[in-house]
Scaffold this motif. Structure first.
Motif, short mmCIF file in Angstrom:
data_model
loop_
_atom_site.label_atom_id
_atom_site.label_comp_id
_atom_site.label_asym_id
_atom_site.label_seq_id
_atom_site.Cartn_x
_atom_site.Cartn_y
_atom_site.Cartn_z
N ILE A 218 -7.61 3.77 -11.27
CA ILE A 218 -7.29 3.91 -9.75
C ILE A 218 -6.37 3.06 -8.47
CG2 ILE A 218 -8.96 3.10 -7.74
CD1 ILE A 218 -11.71 2.67 -9.44
N LEU A 219 -5.91 4.11 -8.41
CA LEU A 219 -4.54 3.29 -7.54
C LEU A 219 -5.35 3.14 -5.87
CD1 LEU A 219 -1.54 2.78 -7.90
CD2 LEU A 219 -3.20 4.31 -10.15
N HIS A 220 -4.38 2.10 -5.59
CA HIS A 220 -5.01 1.81 -4.22
C HIS A 220 -3.43 1.48 -3.16
CE1 HIS A 220 -6.16 -1.98 -1.35
NE2 HIS A 220 -6.73 -0.66 -0.46
N CYS A 221 -4.02 1.95 -2.07
CA CYS A 221 -2.74 1.34 -1.30
C CYS A 221 -3.41 2.00 0.48
CB CYS A 221 -1.38 2.66 -1.11
SG CYS A 221 0.39 2.71 -0.11
N CYS A 222 -2.87 0.29 0.83
CA CYS A 222 -3.59 0.85 2.25
C CYS A 222 -2.90 0.68 3.59
CB CYS A 222 -4.64 -0.52 2.46
SG CYS A 222 -3.69 -2.23 2.78
N ALA A 223 -1.70 1.14 2.80
CA ALA A 223 -0.52 1.93 3.87
C ALA A 223 -0.91 2.45 5.28
CB ALA A 223 0.89 1.43 3.64
N GLY A 224 -0.61 2.81 6.20
CA GLY A 224 -0.61 4.23 7.14
C GLY A 224 -0.84 4.71 6.17
N LYS A 225 0.19 5.45 5.81
CA LYS A 225 0.31 7.03 5.52
C LYS A 225 0.32 6.96 4.24
CE LYS A 225 -0.43 9.49 9.04
NZ LYS A 225 -1.14 8.27 9.65
N PRO A 226 -0.31 6.45 2.93
CA PRO A 226 -0.43 5.96 1.44
C PRO A 226 -0.21 7.31 0.77
CG PRO A 226 -2.36 6.82 2.27
CD PRO A 226 -1.27 6.33 3.63
N PRO A 227 0.68 7.95 0.29
CA PRO A 227 2.01 8.66 -0.48
C PRO A 227 0.74 9.26 -1.63
CG PRO A 227 2.97 6.43 -1.12
CD PRO A 227 2.12 5.38 -0.43
N LEU A 228 -0.35 10.01 -1.43
CA LEU A 228 -1.42 10.28 -2.23
C LEU A 228 -0.99 11.08 -3.10
CD1 LEU A 228 -4.42 10.14 0.07
CD2 LEU A 228 -3.86 7.89 -1.12
N GLY A 229 0.05 12.22 -3.01
CA GLY A 229 0.57 12.97 -4.06
C GLY A 229 1.63 12.60 -4.90
#
Length: 345
Positions: A218-229
């Protein structure tokens, strides 16, 4: 890797919790999230208990110390590093005790640690520059982290009896990509790291963790616009983010989510506020954004049961104990609602 260890309708949390009592935190996690518990993090205990200090406690043949500006590489383990190791050991003791009291082995157990870019952004070299500015040092930290993770996963499996999945936390990743990290002087910024370089290092740790656990990563990023791609291209099997990121989201960002989901990734949807809102939300209040997302992207709502896991929006360290329990209860109930939506939803 698409193997799902957790039952359909399972819910989990991001990692951090309020308070300083590891036994209480572990008992709450096993009680509220029985199908997908995690190793609680209690940053209120101070140095060594936060995400960076906790991750540094896993490093092999590398040590950190605390200076006024934060964590810095040390020549040998000192008091601060040993404290971080001790805190983690106490947390593992608490988890083992909570599992034994629960009387059942969970289907899966989650551990969290800082990803390589957040670790490299948050720890300084001896002269004050961030680790990520030195390619050799960053490689050494990544290798050390994976060595430490192997031992950590083995111990957690032995203590819980459950398969372990790893979650890498990358809150600093958007700043790394955008050149938003300050230099030691504070008058400039560290140059942006090119996306291919960011992706390659993430791929290294994802493949390393998957090789250790044999499970999805799992990769988690709680920033406003996470770089999901980017995270998906790096090989992440599951992506965790705050559903509030969808507020005012562009069509391109929604398309990115759709492509990630359509590609087989599981989305860990941060649906429940991490701190208590002025007006207590209902289950429908926290659940509607997830169902709306499926509708907007053209998926059958069954995708939520098949490839989504509800979580709080981010860590719960800033919550009151009362809201923490309520947030976990709402998260658990939302997981059930993903499988059997209440009438009228």
């Amino acid at each position: 890797m698409s193997e799902r260890l957790w039952p359909s309708g399972a819910a989990t949390a991001i990692g951090s919790m309020p308070g300083t009592d590891p036994a209480e935190a572990a008992a709450v996690v096993f009680g509220e999230l029985p199908d997908f518990p995690h190793l609680p993090e209690l940053p209120a205990r101070g140095v060594g208990a936060d995400m960076l200090g906790r991750t540094a406690a896993l490093l092999v043949d590398l040590a950190v110390d605390v200076v006024p500006s934060g964590y810095r590489v040390a020549t040998r383990p000192g008091h601060d590093h040993r404290r971080a190791v001790d805190l983690l050991r106490w947390d593992l003791d608490a988890v083992q005790e909570a599992r034994e009291k629960a009387g059942a082995t969970p289907p899966v157990f989650k551990v969290q640690l800082a990803g390589p870019w957040t670790l490299g952004a948050g720890i300084e070299l001896p002269r004050g520059h961030r680790v990520l500015t030195d390619h050799g040092a960053l490689r050494d930290f990544t290798s050390s982290l994976l060595d430490g993770l192997a031992g950590h996963v083995a111990e957690v499996q032995a203590r819980t009896g459950a398969p372990v999945v790893v979650q890498f936390d990358e809150p600093s990743l958007p700043a790394v990509l955008a050149g938003g990290l300050s230099t030691p002087s504070g008058y400039g910024n560290v140059p942006a790291v090119p996306e291919p370089e960011v992706r390659d290092l993430l791929t290294t740790v994802i493949e390393g963790a998957r090789g250790i656990t044999g499970r999805p990563v799992i990769l988690h990023c709680c920033a406003g616009k996470p770089p999901l791609g980017l995270l998906r291209k790096a090989g992440a099997d599951a992506l965790a983010f705050d559903l509030a990121a969808l507020d005012g989201a562009s069509a391109a960002f929604l398309d990115e989510i759709g492509e990630v989901w359509d590609g087989g990734a599981t989305l860990f949807l941060g649906a429940v506020p991490a701190t208590g809102p002025a007006s207590p939300p209902s289950l429908k209040d926290v659940g509607e954004p997830a169902f709306r997302l499926a509708d907007r992207l053209g998926f059958n709502r069954s995708v939520l049961a098949e490839r989504a896991v509800p979580t709080p929006a981010c860590g719960l360290a800033g919550a009151t104990p009362e809201w923490m329990r309520r947030a976990l209860s709402l998260t658990r109930d939302l997981g059930k609602a993903f499988v059997e939506p209440p009438e009228g939803w």
